[in-house]
Design a protein around this motif. Structure first.
Motif, mmCIF file in Angstrom:
data_model
loop_
_atom_site.group_PDB
_atom_site.id
_atom_site.type_symbol
_atom_site.label_atom_id
_atom_site.label_comp_id
_atom_site.label_asym_id
_atom_site.label_seq_id
_atom_site.Cartn_x
_atom_site.Cartn_y
_atom_site.Cartn_z
ATOM 1 N N PHE A 139 0.690 -1.328 11.689
ATOM 2 C CA PHE A 139 1.613 -2.266 11.055
ATOM 3 C C PHE A 139 2.983 -2.135 11.715
ATOM 4 N N TYR B 244 0.573 3.627 3.746
ATOM 5 C CA TYR B 244 0.305 2.272 3.236
ATOM 6 C C TYR B 244 -0.897 2.242 2.296
ATOM 7 N N GLY B 245 -2.021 2.807 2.765
ATOM 8 C CA GLY B 245 -3.246 2.789 1.959
ATOM 9 C C GLY B 245 -3.071 3.490 0.625
ATOM 10 N N LEU C 56 -1.085 1.480 -1.725
ATOM 11 C CA LEU C 56 -1.842 0.352 -2.286
ATOM 12 C C LEU C 56 -2.595 0.787 -3.525
ATOM 13 N N LEU C 57 -3.088 2.036 -3.473
ATOM 14 C CA LEU C 57 -3.883 2.531 -4.590
ATOM 15 C C LEU C 57 -3.002 3.034 -5.719
ATOM 16 N N ARG D 123 -4.453 6.479 9.423
ATOM 17 C CA ARG D 123 -4.205 5.536 8.341
ATOM 18 C C ARG D 123 -5.482 5.311 7.528
ATOM 19 N N VAL E 109 -6.827 7.294 2.944
ATOM 20 C CA VAL E 109 -7.329 6.894 1.623
ATOM 21 C C VAL E 109 -8.655 7.582 1.291
ATOM 22 N N ILE F 227 -3.326 -7.800 11.852
ATOM 23 C CA ILE F 227 -2.511 -7.168 10.810
ATOM 24 C C ILE F 227 -3.163 -7.387 9.445
ATOM 25 N N ALA G 36 -6.289 -5.200 9.214
ATOM 26 C CA ALA G 36 -5.962 -3.794 9.009
ATOM 27 C C ALA G 36 -5.651 -3.540 7.541
ATOM 28 N N LEU H 158 -8.020 -1.368 4.646
ATOM 29 C CA LEU H 158 -7.589 -0.181 3.897
ATOM 30 C C LEU H 158 -7.763 -0.374 2.403
ATOM 31 N N GLY H 159 -8.366 -1.484 2.019
ATOM 32 C CA GLY H 159 -8.602 -1.694 0.592
ATOM 33 C C GLY H 159 -7.472 -2.421 -0.102
ATOM 34 N N ALA H 160 -6.689 -3.204 0.658
ATOM 35 C CA ALA H 160 -5.637 -3.985 0.018
ATOM 36 C C ALA H 160 -6.246 -5.236 -0.608
ATOM 37 N N GLN I 236 -1.659 -8.045 -2.124
ATOM 38 C CA GLN I 236 -0.979 -6.916 -1.474
ATOM 39 C C GLN I 236 -0.833 -7.179 0.018
ATOM 40 N N ASN J 19 2.882 -7.442 1.510
ATOM 41 C CA ASN J 19 3.327 -6.325 2.340
ATOM 42 C C ASN J 19 3.285 -6.623 3.824
ATOM 43 N N GLN J 20 2.377 -7.505 4.259
ATOM 44 C CA GLN J 20 2.218 -7.712 5.696
ATOM 45 C C GLN J 20 2.535 -9.132 6.141
#
Lengths: 268, 480
Positions: A101, A111-112, A115-116, A164, A168, B362, B365, B369-371, B375, B379-380
């Motif tokens: 990012f 970031y991950g 998010l959680l 990254r 998580v 982006i 990615a 990550l589970g967004a 989100q 965020n992006q």
């Protein structure tokens, strides 16, 4: 699904379509836990498509559709009540082109977890350090966590993406040609990292590089292309799983002639 | 060249390409054609620059120059330097009391008194002025007994400077601009103007002076029927209110619509189902029409604003629902909402393009990550698209500042002497003010119109510069 839980994924008669076009036909596959499984095959054989079906990344492509059963730990990933967000949080992914990012190294890794809902500097610091160490990047960036992730070299960026992903704490890491954009030294670093990560994670890797598959993987799935001439001269192509075996055996004693020709480099 | 040809093997099939002579001749022609087009394109730029320079010179030419002023009393005797427009309240009040001590009382009676007219001269100042400010020493005096300093203090503390300036100009100085010359005329033809002045005018009551129409007091003075005193404060405040509310309304709605169209609607239609295909068609239909709306003439938006905001929603736009009683629907809020409609398509289209240009890697990615979708967007996608979104907003804002037609229709007042004090007040705006002044026959009004145009252009540049700086800031944040 095997009862002893030795398998992470079980694919049963999986067909994948883009719109009305079939991309992959009838894949049956058991992917073992905490091993490295490599997907190889010529361009257009659907190996990336199958990989992306394992954490529902295909959902992001309009018109993509998966038929058949993709089971993860006995759970059908495409069942009605399964949330793709949860799937992706448990099954992480590293992409072909390093894609950090446009944020600092620290924020990339945090970031991950954020998010959680993980908050608190102490916890995040701990996660960032542990993840960067896990990706063999800590020693190179420890003094400079505020630096942009984009300022790193290609190999470092890819390891940042791995850090990254493991931040998580997923169960599986899917890697879509993770080293194809990197130089040989960076590639070697990634391969060594994979051999360490496999102690904790199940890894599935798509690669174009047969030597790489041979070097790192425990099992190898070879995908190939089938064609059919439709009326009007239109050619239909789709991918199939041609052979799946322990890597050693697939490369030394392939069951099919097609696999043998591919690993000898006669087409691809 | 020629030894290249000799190296051709003997057994090569005969070439179908032109031989060297023909090639050379053709090559010169091909280059020439390229040069002609290059000159043509360059001329377009030159023409554009020339037009810009012409516009600029024309405006500047009108905004300053020699004027012939006539007066009964030299302004310099009434206020310092004779600059009425720049004088303070105290200076103005002192001038009034010195030259028209009795008219000063009339000003108090007409503007400040709270007792009936026939009792005015018999009442004390505390009765007359009520809650207005006045010096303590004046409290028990009748108007006639007031010392000059007390009269001046009462005027200075209570009357607006605009009223006092107007009074001095009309009733004391008798200021009148008899002739106005343009800047270039004043510079290059000064001798002829001076000669003409000496021959035609009486130096006892008139004076030839150089006037910069664009001066600080031009920004701070309100409207006036006298071009020497007129300023653009009211119009400037009106424009700032309108643009501010317009952007506040249009930015979130426009960006929201763009996010919906790009991120949600696009993924909404599963092309494998009939309903999904219909939704995709519907989204394309909406997008096409947003683009069409960007080209609709602004006067039509004005009509829409008149029908919806001024008339149908008068209860809201007049501010009656919050207790404002002195307005109808022709308010700043109506104008702003109309302008917001007008610039929405511009913001939506640009925001859509900015969002579409965000790299899919982006997004992947983030999802990987589970967004969740939101989100990922928050965020992006939005940070990455922000520079482009701001560009669209700048374009929209610039348009809102300059638009005149919709404002005329939703009811900008051409003569409003009160500054707007909120979204529910009547208003005028810079383009309206300029339009109104240019329509006057007197040359002085054209001069102040030119000055107002310069203010409008500077305002536009300032706004654009701010937005560009903001854009650079976001871009740099993404890159480092």
């Amino acid at each position: 699904m095997t009862e002893n839980g030795a398998h992470a994924f079980e694919l049963q008669g999986v067909n994948i379509y883009y719109g009305s076009k079939m991309a992959v036909n009838d894949v049956n596959l058991m992917i073992p836990r905490q091993k490295i499984t490599a997907f190889i095959g010529p361009s257009g054989c659907g190996k990336s498509t199958v990989l992306r079906s394992l954490n529902r990344m295909n959902d992001l492509i309009p018109g993509a559709r998966v038929q058949g059963g993709v089971f993860f730990g006995g759970q059908d990933l495409y069942a009605e009540n399964v949330d793709p967000v949860e799937v992706r949080r448990r099954i992480g992914m590293v992409f072909q082109k390093p894609n950090p990012f446009p944020k600092s190294i620290y924020d990339n890794v945090a970031y991950g977890p954020r998010l959680l809902g993980v908050r608190g500097k102490a916890v995040l610091d701990e996660i960032v350090e542990r993840s960067l160490k896990g990706a063999f990047l800590w020693d190179e960036v420890r003094g400079d966590l505020k630096k942009s992730g984009l300022a790193l070299s290609g190999g470092q960026q890819q390891r940042l993406c791995i850090a990254r992903t493991i931040a998580v704490e997923p169960e599986v890491i899917l890697m879509d040609e993770p080293a194809s954009a990197l130089d040989p030294i960076a590639t070697q670093a990634i391969e060594e990292l994979m051999k360490v990560l496999v102690q904790q994670f199940t890894i599935v890797i798509v690669t174009h590089n047969m030597q790489q598959a041979q070097r790192v993987s425990d099992y190898t799935a070879f995908y190939s292309i089938r064609k059919k001439e439709e009326q009007g001269g239109v050619e239909n192509r789709w991918g199939i799983l041609a052979e799946y075996a322990p890597t050693e055996r697939l490369f030394t004693n392939p069951a099919s002639e097609e696999t043998e020709r591919y690993i000898r480099g006669e087409f691809g | 060249m020629s030894d290249l040809l000799t190296s051709v093997p003997e057994d090569k099939p005969m070439s179908l390409m032109p031989d060297e002579v023909v090639f050379r001749r053709g090559l010169a022609g091909r280059h020439l054609r390229g040069r002609v087009w290059k000159i043509f394109f360059m001329m377009a730029i030159v023409l554009a620059l020339l037009s810009l320079v012409a516009l600029f010179l024309n405006v500047v030419n009108s905004a300053a120059g020699l004027i012939v002023v006539q007066y009964n009393i030299d302004p310099a005797e009434v206020v310092p330097n004779g600059d009425l427009a720049a004088a303070t309240a105290e200076q103005l009040a002192a001038g009034i009391v010195e030259y028209e001590p009795n008219r000063a009382l009339v000003l108090i009676r007409d503007n400040l008194s709270s007792v009936p007219v026939d009792q005015f001269s018999a009442s004390t100042m505390s009765q007359i002025l009520g809650t207005h400010l006045y010096p303590e020493s004046a409290a028990d005096k009748t108007p006639r007994d007031l010392e000059p300093e007390e009269r001046a203090a009462i005027l200075a503390q209570n009357l607006s400077v605009d009223v006092m300036k107007q009074f001095i100009s009309d009733d004391i100085i008798g200021l009148n601009v008899l002739e106005t010359h343009s800047l270039f005329e004043s510079i290059f033809d000064r001798a002829a103007i001076e000669e003409h002045f000496a021959a035609e005018f009486d130096p006892a009551t008139t004076r030839l002076e150089f006037r910069l129409w664009l001066r600080p007091s031009f920004l701070t003075s309100g409207q006036s029927s006298d071009p020497v005193l007129a300023g653009i404060r009211t119009a400037l405040i009106g424009t700032i209110w309108i643009v501010a509310i317009t952007v506040l309304v249009a930015f979130p709605i426009g960006v929201g619509a763009a996010i919906y169209l790009e991120e949600y609607a696009a993924a909404f239609g599963n092309i494998n189902t009939r309903f999904g295909r219909f939704m995709q068609w519907f989204n394309r239909f909406i997008e096409t029409n947003v683009r069409n709306l960007a080209g609709v003439p602004s006067i039509i938006y004005g009509l829409l604003g008149l029908a919806i905001f001024v008339r149908a929603a008068a209860e809201f736009t007049s501010g009656r629902f919050v207790g404002v009683t002195d307005s109808n629907g022709r308010t700043i809020i109506s104008a702003s909402l109309t302008m917001a409609l007008l610039i929405l398509p511009v913001i939506i289209i640009n925001a859509q393009e900015a969002i579409r240009a965000v790299q899919s890697s982006i997004r992947e990615a983030s999802y990987g990550l589970g967004a969740t979708k939101w989100q990922t967007i928050w965020n992006q996608v939005l940070p990455a698209a922000m520079p482009g979104i701001l560009t669209g907003t700048i374009l929209g804002m610039s348009r809102a500042i300059g638009e005149t037609a919709p404002l005329v229709i939703v009811g900008a007042s051409t003569a409003t002497f009160l500054d707007p004090n909120g979204p529910f007040s009547s208003f005028t705006a810079l383009p309206i003010q300029i339009y109104q002044w240019t329509a006057r026959p007197q040359a002085e009004f054209r001069a102040i119109a030119a000055a107002a145009i310069i203010v409008l252009l500077v305002l536009l540049l300032l706004l654009n510069a701010t937005a560009i700086l903001l854009r650079q800031y976001f871009r740099r944040k993404l890159q480092t």
